[in-house]
Design a protein around this motif. Structure first.
Motif, short mmCIF file in Angstrom:
data_model
loop_
_atom_site.label_atom_id
_atom_site.label_comp_id
_atom_site.label_asym_id
_atom_site.label_seq_id
_atom_site.Cartn_x
_atom_site.Cartn_y
_atom_site.Cartn_z
N SER A 36 0.84 -1.19 0.00
CA SER A 36 0.00 0.00 0.00
C SER A 36 0.88 1.24 0.00
N TYR A 38 -0.01 3.89 1.30
CA TYR A 38 -0.46 4.68 2.44
C TYR A 38 -0.17 3.95 3.75
N TYR A 200 -9.62 -3.78 -3.56
CA TYR A 200 -9.49 -2.84 -4.67
C TYR A 200 -10.49 -3.12 -5.79
N ARG A 277 -8.98 5.44 0.88
CA ARG A 277 -7.65 5.11 0.36
C ARG A 277 -7.73 4.33 -0.95
N MET A 281 -6.09 5.45 -4.49
CA MET A 281 -5.26 4.57 -5.31
C MET A 281 -5.79 4.49 -6.73
N GLU A 284 -4.80 7.52 -8.75
CA GLU A 284 -3.40 7.49 -9.19
C GLU A 284 -3.18 6.41 -10.24
N ARG A 285 -3.87 5.29 -10.11
CA ARG A 285 -3.76 4.22 -11.12
C ARG A 285 -4.22 4.72 -12.48
N ASN A 305 -3.85 -2.76 -7.14
CA ASN A 305 -3.03 -1.56 -6.92
C ASN A 305 -1.74 -1.62 -7.74
N THR A 339 3.72 -1.21 -9.26
CA THR A 339 2.82 -0.88 -8.15
C THR A 339 2.47 0.60 -8.21
N ASP A 342 1.69 6.70 -4.21
CA ASP A 342 0.81 7.80 -3.81
C ASP A 342 0.93 8.94 -4.83
#
Length: 357
Positions: A36, A38, A200, A277, A281, A284-285, A305, A339, A342
């Motif tokens: 993660s 985070y 996710y 969270r 993610m 950002e993905r 993720n 991966t 953040d």
């Protein structure tokens, strides 16, 4: 003084090699572990600090407080749940039990079958337990070829393993596809559904219904990914009384620390914070996927993720990203996985993609 970079080669086939670093260099973005991006939630950090002061006491013989919380979360019976030091330890117990069952029926060279490339731990565990590992290919879109998986399972197959979302592609199998697999595989053969990244996933299969219909199904989950507790080592599995009994007998006493047990239970109850969270993610993905697409190196659709760049092009571009300071995970002969970091990390990766294009 910064500690040096150290490469550790894990035993097993070339595809099962991984690189680990003893430092977090500010010059490198680590996108190779599927951790993660985070840290643990503030309430989880507080409980870790609180219980650290009692580290001179033994933890619970069995983590039954956490087991009760997991039972409520999954809609399972508490005695249908097994817990271990990470999903890898839980998988080890399940596969050890599966191998023992297979040998008692006269199959002295038991096998497991799973799509590949996949989580390198399966190959390592097979070698440790004395199982032959059979692999089947993925489809072009990165999804497991379930027809090939069924065809590869035979009388000496001790277990069938499938990941959804799949590691390393992030693809998912649908409820109907899982149901079709379970209907086709010999009902005496355990089917292990590894859901390490399920939090996710937008549309995960309803495993409670599947478990009612298929007592040979075992579902494995972890606190190491979306919950951000990789360093605490807590994983679990649930299934029917028949499918989980052997793994329960193999639970190692005192293996879950008091701090880890309470932190995991608290994390499991923090649904709103976890959702925030997961949303971050996914944002950002999407940014990273868009940057890769614009650079001419599109990733496969992912519900995890991480993103996967398939084939020789993905491998070659992954190496260029490494030269630009982004360390991903290469799967020999298959592709490259990144991966999702953040926001700040994604900014740096997107810039590296622009330079490496």
């Amino acid at each position: 003084m910064e500690r040096p970079f150290v490469t550790v080669l894990l035993p097993g086939p070339a595809s099962a090699r991984a690189e680990y670093s003893t430092s977090r260099s500010t010059d490198t973005v680590r996108c190779d572990r599927n951790e993660s991006a985070y840290p643990p939630l503030p309430a989880v950090v507080s409980t870790l600090r609180r219980h650290a002061g009692a580290a001179h006491h033994y933890p619970s013989f069995r983590p039954d407080h956490l087991r009760t919380t997991i039972a409520a979360h999954t809609g399972s019976e508490a005695d249908h749940i097994t817990i271990g030091a990470g999903a890898t330890a839980v998988l080890a117990a399940i596969l050890h039990d599966s191998a023992t069952r297979s040998r008692t029926t006269g199959h002295f060279a038991p096998r497991i079958v799973t799509p590949a490339p996949t989580f390198e731990g399966f190959a390592l565990l097979a070698d440790m337990i004395g199982l032959v590992l059979d692999t089947t290919p993925l489809l072009d879109d990165g999804r497991p070829d379930l027809a090939a998986l069924v065809a590869a399972a035979g009388p000496d197959t001790a277990a069938v393993i499938i990941c959804s979302p799949h590691n390393p592609t992030g693809s998912v199998v649908t409820d109907d596809e899982i149901r079709g697999l379970l209907a086709t595989v010999d009902p005496s053969t355990p089917v292990v559904l590894d859901q390490a990244y399920v939090e996710y996933c937008r549309d995960a299969p309803d495993v409670r219904v599947l478990l009612d219909e298929h007592p040979n199904l075992v579902v494995v989950r972890t606190f190491s990914k979306a919950h951000g507790l990789a360093g605490l080592r807590v994983g679990y599995a649930f299934g029917s009384a028949t499918s989980i009994r052997g793994a329960r007998r193999l639970e190692i006493p005192f293996s879950i620390t008091t701090a880890a047990e309470h932190a995991a239970a608290l994390a499991l109850c923090a649904a709103d914070e976890l959702a925030g969270r997961v949303t971050a993610m996914r944002r950002e993905r999407a940014r990273l996927a868009d940057a890769l697409r614009r650079a001419g190196h599109p990733a496969l659709p992912s519900e995890a993720n991480f993103l996967y760049l398939p084939g020789a092009d993905g491998i070659e571009f992954g190496r260029r990203l490494r030269a630009a300071g982004v360390v991903g995970r290469e799967f020999d002969g298959h592709g490259h996985r990144l991966t999702v970091p953040d926001r700040a990390g994604t900014d740096r990766v997107v810039e590296a993609v622009r330079r490496a294009r």
